[in-house]
Design a protein around this motif. Structure first.
Motif, PDB file in Angstrom:
ATOM      1  N   ALA A  18      -2.890  -4.231  15.232  1.00 16.47           N
ATOM      2  CA  ALA A  18      -2.405  -4.201  13.846  1.00 16.47           C
ATOM      3  C   ALA A  18      -2.761  -5.496  13.129  1.00 16.47           C
ATOM      4  O   ALA A  18      -3.198  -5.483  11.966  1.00 16.47           O
ATOM      5  CB  ALA A  18      -0.896  -3.971  13.825  1.00 16.47           C
ATOM      6  N   TRP A  19      -2.572  -6.620  13.809  1.00 13.37           N
ATOM      7  CA  TRP A  19      -2.916  -7.902  13.206  1.00 13.37           C
ATOM      8  C   TRP A  19      -4.407  -7.994  12.912  1.00 13.37           C
ATOM      9  O   TRP A  19      -4.818  -8.496  11.868  1.00 13.37           O
ATOM     10  CB  TRP A  19      -2.482  -9.041  14.113  1.00 13.37           C
ATOM     11  CG  TRP A  19      -0.994  -9.144  14.240  1.00 13.37           C
ATOM     12  CD1 TRP A  19      -0.053  -8.602  13.418  1.00 13.37           C
ATOM     13  CD2 TRP A  19      -0.276  -9.840  15.255  1.00 13.37           C
ATOM     14  NE1 TRP A  19       1.206  -8.918  13.854  1.00 13.37           N
ATOM     15  CE2 TRP A  19       1.116  -9.674  14.978  1.00 13.37           C
ATOM     16  CE3 TRP A  19      -0.651 -10.596  16.366  1.00 13.37           C
ATOM     17  CZ2 TRP A  19       2.097 -10.236  15.786  1.00 13.37           C
ATOM     18  CZ3 TRP A  19       0.323 -11.160  17.170  1.00 13.37           C
ATOM     19  CH2 TRP A  19       1.691 -10.980  16.881  1.00 13.37           C
ATOM     20  N   ALA A  20      -5.223  -7.501  13.836  1.00 20.75           N
ATOM     21  CA  ALA A  20      -6.671  -7.524  13.623  1.00 20.75           C
ATOM     22  C   ALA A  20      -7.058  -6.676  12.419  1.00 20.75           C
ATOM     23  O   ALA A  20      -8.060  -6.952  11.741  1.00 20.75           O
ATOM     24  CB  ALA A  20      -7.395  -7.033  14.874  1.00 20.75           C
ATOM     25  N   ARG A  48       2.328  10.119  14.541  1.00 22.88           N
ATOM     26  CA  ARG A  48       2.320  10.046  13.081  1.00 22.88           C
ATOM     27  C   ARG A  48       1.960   8.656  12.566  1.00 22.88           C
ATOM     28  O   ARG A  48       2.046   8.389  11.366  1.00 22.88           O
ATOM     29  CB  ARG A  48       3.686  10.475  12.537  1.00 22.88           C
ATOM     30  CG  ARG A  48       3.954  11.964  12.741  1.00 22.88           C
ATOM     31  CD  ARG A  48       5.421  12.290  12.631  1.00 22.88           C
ATOM     32  NE  ARG A  48       5.640  13.734  12.734  1.00 22.88           N
ATOM     33  CZ  ARG A  48       5.628  14.408  13.886  1.00 22.88           C
ATOM     34  NH1 ARG A  48       5.407  13.773  15.031  1.00 22.88           N
ATOM     35  NH2 ARG A  48       5.835  15.717  13.901  1.00 22.88           N
ATOM     36  N   GLY A  49       1.580   7.771  13.462  1.00 25.21           N
ATOM     37  CA  GLY A  49       1.191   6.428  13.051  1.00 25.21           C
ATOM     38  C   GLY A  49       2.318   5.613  12.460  1.00 25.21           C
ATOM     39  O   GLY A  49       2.099   4.793  11.564  1.00 25.21           O
ATOM     40  N   LEU A  50       3.543   5.819  12.955  1.00 20.49           N
ATOM     41  CA  LEU A  50       4.710   5.163  12.367  1.00 20.49           C
ATOM     42  C   LEU A  50       4.992   3.788  12.965  1.00 20.49           C
ATOM     43  O   LEU A  50       5.502   2.904  12.266  1.00 20.49           O
ATOM     44  CB  LEU A  50       5.946   6.054  12.547  1.00 20.49           C
ATOM     45  CG  LEU A  50       5.832   7.480  12.001  1.00 20.49           C
ATOM     46  CD1 LEU A  50       7.088   8.262  12.330  1.00 20.49           C
ATOM     47  CD2 LEU A  50       5.569   7.461  10.508  1.00 20.49           C
ATOM     48  N   LEU A  51       4.736   3.629  14.248  1.00 21.32           N
ATOM     49  CA  LEU A  51       5.052   2.393  14.954  1.00 21.32           C
ATOM     50  C   LEU A  51       3.834   1.886  15.712  1.00 21.32           C
ATOM     51  O   LEU A  51       2.949   2.661  16.091  1.00 21.32           O
ATOM     52  CB  LEU A  51       6.192   2.601  15.955  1.00 21.32           C
ATOM     53  CG  LEU A  51       7.544   3.072  15.434  1.00 21.32           C
ATOM     54  CD1 LEU A  51       8.506   3.286  16.596  1.00 21.32           C
ATOM     55  CD2 LEU A  51       8.128   2.092  14.423  1.00 21.32           C
ATOM     56  N   ASP A  52       3.827   0.571  15.946  1.00 21.58           N
ATOM     57  CA  ASP A  52       2.834  -0.057  16.816  1.00 21.58           C
ATOM     58  C   ASP A  52       3.455  -0.471  18.139  1.00 21.58           C
ATOM     59  O   ASP A  52       2.749  -0.583  19.147  1.00 21.58           O
ATOM     60  CB  ASP A  52       2.241  -1.289  16.136  1.00 21.58           C
ATOM     61  CG  ASP A  52       1.631  -0.951  14.789  1.00 21.58           C
ATOM     62  OD1 ASP A  52       0.631  -0.213  14.770  1.00 21.58           O
ATOM     63  OD2 ASP A  52       2.173  -1.409  13.760  1.00 21.58           O
ATOM     64  N   GLY A 219       0.340 -22.366  12.933  1.00 19.93           N
ATOM     65  CA  GLY A 219      -0.686 -21.367  13.224  1.00 19.93           C
ATOM     66  C   GLY A 219      -0.194 -20.258  14.125  1.00 19.93           C
ATOM     67  O   GLY A 219      -0.979 -19.640  14.852  1.00 19.93           O
ATOM     68  N   THR A 220       1.121 -19.985  14.070  1.00 22.43           N
ATOM     69  CA  THR A 220       1.706 -18.896  14.850  1.00 22.43           C
ATOM     70  C   THR A 220       2.211 -17.826  13.890  1.00 22.43           C
ATOM     71  O   THR A 220       1.982 -17.895  12.681  1.00 22.43           O
ATOM     72  CB  THR A 220       2.848 -19.406  15.737  1.00 22.43           C
ATOM     73  OG1 THR A 220       3.835 -20.064  14.915  1.00 22.43           O
ATOM     74  CG2 THR A 220       2.327 -20.408  16.765  1.00 22.43           C
ATOM     75  N   ARG A 221       2.920 -16.825  14.409  1.00 19.25           N
ATOM     76  CA  ARG A 221       3.341 -15.689  13.582  1.00 19.25           C
ATOM     77  C   ARG A 221       4.864 -15.583  13.553  1.00 19.25           C
ATOM     78  O   ARG A 221       5.536 -15.925  14.520  1.00 19.25           O
ATOM     79  CB  ARG A 221       2.729 -14.396  14.096  1.00 19.25           C
ATOM     80  CG  ARG A 221       1.199 -14.429  14.068  1.00 19.25           C
ATOM     81  CD  ARG A 221       0.624 -13.123  14.557  1.00 19.25           C
ATOM     82  NE  ARG A 221      -0.811 -13.220  14.771  1.00 19.25           N
ATOM     83  CZ  ARG A 221      -1.748 -12.907  13.891  1.00 19.25           C
ATOM     84  NH1 ARG A 221      -1.395 -12.468  12.703  1.00 19.25           N
ATOM     85  NH2 ARG A 221      -3.028 -13.017  14.172  1.00 19.25           N
ATOM     86  N   ALA A 222       5.375 -15.055  12.453  1.00 21.50           N
ATOM     87  CA  ALA A 222       6.807 -14.872  12.276  1.00 21.50           C
ATOM     88  C   ALA A 222       7.151 -13.394  12.381  1.00 21.50           C
ATOM     89  O   ALA A 222       6.402 -12.528  11.919  1.00 21.50           O
ATOM     90  CB  ALA A 222       7.251 -15.413  10.922  1.00 21.50           C
ATOM     91  N   ALA A 223       8.292 -13.115  12.999  1.00 22.06           N
ATOM     92  CA  ALA A 223       8.793 -11.752  13.158  1.00 22.06           C
ATOM     93  C   ALA A 223      10.242 -11.718  12.719  1.00 22.06           C
ATOM     94  O   ALA A 223      10.919 -12.754  12.665  1.00 22.06           O
ATOM     95  CB  ALA A 223       8.661 -11.296  14.613  1.00 22.06           C
TER      96      ALA A 223
END
Length: 265
Positions: A18-20, A48-52, A219-223
């Motif tokens: 998803a990030w890519a 249904r492509g709802l979740l990763d 340079g990291t990601r937030a959730a």
């Protein structure tokens, strides 16, 4: 070098995919350890492509070891990334769930950089970390490389205490940590405004901005955790890279409460 989205492991890495693709990864949350519920959620969401990803909550959920293994198999079988919220930063538990093939761990109550370093060490094999080698499900197929796959496992530290918020910059900068995960319930308690989800208090939005800034600088990601897709979508628009969009118990209770609205209309 292996593409992280195609890591040689027993489970997919749909979060990194998803990030890519340039979007926030959408996460489901399970506390009820029923195999049929896990399979229904994973199959419906994947079809249904709802979740990763789907996270198993081992801190406030009821998953034991056997049910965790069954759930990881069901989630991975439908092409979603299995994640686990740990009960604590404990090497034995981290090693067990990673040996099952989960693609990431979320550690609660990480209040300083030292605890974040312990999390990273538990996730990585020597010489980087201290993880014990025992590939229960991560070396099932010819060509699987569990050591290489370990380098792509997500390690996320939860920001849910006042100390963690104050130290967000130093925690986010810990080498090997993939990002910070805001837990609004506990963080609200720590900030003196009570426990709640999908909240709009100025103090919470200020916390969101501080975490996003810390991750951007490192340079990291937030959730962030949420229970309603509309709220999660707003947080994704803010810049959060992983958002919980659905959670089992709130969803069940919300649909049950709908009975009253339908009959009193």
């Amino acid at each position: 070098m292996t593409d992280p989205a195609l890591a040689p492991d027993s489970a997919p890495d749909a979060v990194r995919a998803a990030w890519a693709a340039g979007r926030a990864a959408r996460n489901g949350w399970l506390t009820v350890p029923d195999p049929h519920l896990v399979e229904v959620v994973a199959a419906h969401a994947a079809g249904r492509g709802l979740l990763d990803a789907v996270t198993l909550d081992l801190q406030h959920g009821l998953f034991d070891r056997a049910r965790s293994a069954d759930a990881v198999r069901a989630i991975a079988a439908h092409g979603l990334a299995p994640l686990v919220r740990l009960p604590a930063v404990d090497e034995a538990t981290v090693g067990f769930v990673l040996d099952l093939g989960v693609r990431g761990v979320i550690a609660p109550m990480v209040s300083d950089a030292a605890a974040a370093r312990e999390l990273v060490a538990a996730c990585r094999y020597p010489p980087v970390g201290r993880r014990s080698f025992g590939p229960v499900r991560t070396a099932l197929r010819p060509g699987d490389d569990p050591v290489a796959a370990a380098d792509t496992v997500l390690a996320l530290a939860m920001v849910e205490t006042a100390d963690a918020l104050d130290r967000a910059d130093e925690i986010a900068a810990v080498p090997g940590l993939d990002g910070l995960f805001v837990g609004p319930g506990d963080l609200g308690v720590a900030l003196g405004i009570g426990a709640a989800q999908d909240r709009e208090e100025p103090a919470i939005h200020d916390a969101f901005r501080r975490v996003l800034a810390a991750c951007a600088a490192a340079g990291t990601r937030a959730a962030v955790h949420a229970t309603r897709p509309e709220y999660a979508a707003a947080r994704a628009a803010d810049g959060f890279a992983l958002v919980t969009v659905w959670s089992d118990v709130p969803a069940i209770l919300g649909s049950l409460d709908g009975v009253r609205a339908a009959f009193e209309a």
